[in-house]
Design an enzyme around this catalytic site. Structure first.
Site, PDB file in Angstrom:
ATOM      1  CG  ASP A  86      -1.744   1.199   1.396  1.00 37.22           C
ATOM      2  OD1 ASP A  86      -2.441   1.557   0.428  1.00 37.22           O
ATOM      3  OD2 ASP A  86      -1.690   1.842   2.461  1.00 37.22           O
TER       4      ASP A  86
ATOM      5  CG  ASP B  48      -1.579   7.699   0.611  1.00 32.14           C
ATOM      6  OD1 ASP B  48      -0.650   8.483   0.456  1.00 32.14           O
ATOM      7  OD2 ASP B  48      -2.481   7.524  -0.245  1.00 32.14           O
TER       8      ASP B  48
ATOM      9  CG  ASP C 248      -2.159   1.897   6.314  1.00 36.50           C
ATOM     10  OD1 ASP C 248      -2.347   1.592   5.111  1.00 36.50           O
ATOM     11  OD2 ASP C 248      -2.618   2.929   6.827  1.00 36.50           O
TER      12      ASP C 248
END
Length: 237
Positions: A14, A16, A176
């Site tokens: 991922d 961000d 995240d």
């Protein structure tokens, strides 16, 4: 000489909250729009939990947090203003998390294919990674506009792996937040989750296979996942 023991494996990241701490610039754009609309800005510590599902979702969450109309937040005109402002400020304060560059270099030296699968639009993702000097590490940078379905659909991850020249059956997700964990589950991929990213719910509740507190722990977490993989495969014979 480095052992190329990750040859044939793809690591999907991922963007961000996993590779890059982009909250300062995303929040900066959101808050400039809120102020222009006569609304109070969102505190940085609150805004970082709103990131992860793309710009349109960020606008909706931001306007909700400011007590404003969701209908206004969903307007195409506001979305275009967001894109113009964010593009101009995309790397003012954003930085790779500590240990990202060194870890990506080691994984590449060990033979891994590295790709990015993000809900940020592909052109914006490429621009951010280019400005931060990270583009060279990745075989593919894949936003939702380049796949048949966005995270939390597993198709996003599988198609990103294929675009990078890898095999979805030999891939590991590093993220995240819930879209990452759910996409990994849907794709049948092991999932490593950071505890320092952007999630509105406790990361411990998302069902990741491994939790890491710093990016420097990614390599060890991957080794643990692969150890389990090879043990399980051996038990089948």
């Amino acid at each position: 000489m480095t052992d190329r023991d990750l040859e044939g494996w793809t690591i999907v990241f991922d963007l961000d909250g996993t590779l890059v701490d982009s909250a300062p610039d995303l929040t900066g754009t959101l808050n400039r729009l809120l102020v222009e609309e006569g609304l109070p800005p969102v505190p940085m510590e609150a805004a970082s939990t709103l990131i992860g599902s793309g710009a349109r979702a960020l606008l909706v969450h931001g306007f909700e947090a400011a007590g404003a109309s969701v209908e206004r937040a969903q307007s195409d005109e506001l979305f275009e203003r967001f894109l113009v402002d964010y593009t101009a400020h995309i790397a003012d304060g954003s930085q790779p998390f500590e240990g990202v560059v060194e870890t990506l270099e080691r994984l590449s030296e060990r033979g891994a294919i590295l790709v990015v699968a993000t809900n940020k639009r592909s052109d914006l993702s490429e621009l951010l990674l280019e400005k931060l000097g990270l583009t060279r590490h990745f075989a593919a940078i894949v936003g939702p506009d380049r796949v048949s379905a966005r995270k939390p659909a597993g198709a996003h991850l599988k198609e990103a792996v294929v675009k990078g020249g890898g095999d979805p059956e030999r891939a590991i997700m590093v993220g995240d937040a819930a879209p990452d964990a759910e996409a990994a589950r849907d794709a049948g991929m092991p999932c490593i989750l950071t505890t320092f990213g952007y999630t509105p719910v406790p990361v411990e509740t998302l069902g990741g296979d491994v939790l890491i507190d710093a990016f420097e722990e990614v390599e060890e977490a991957i080794d643990g996942v692969l150890s389990d993989f090879y043990v399980m495969r051996a038990l089948k014979f």
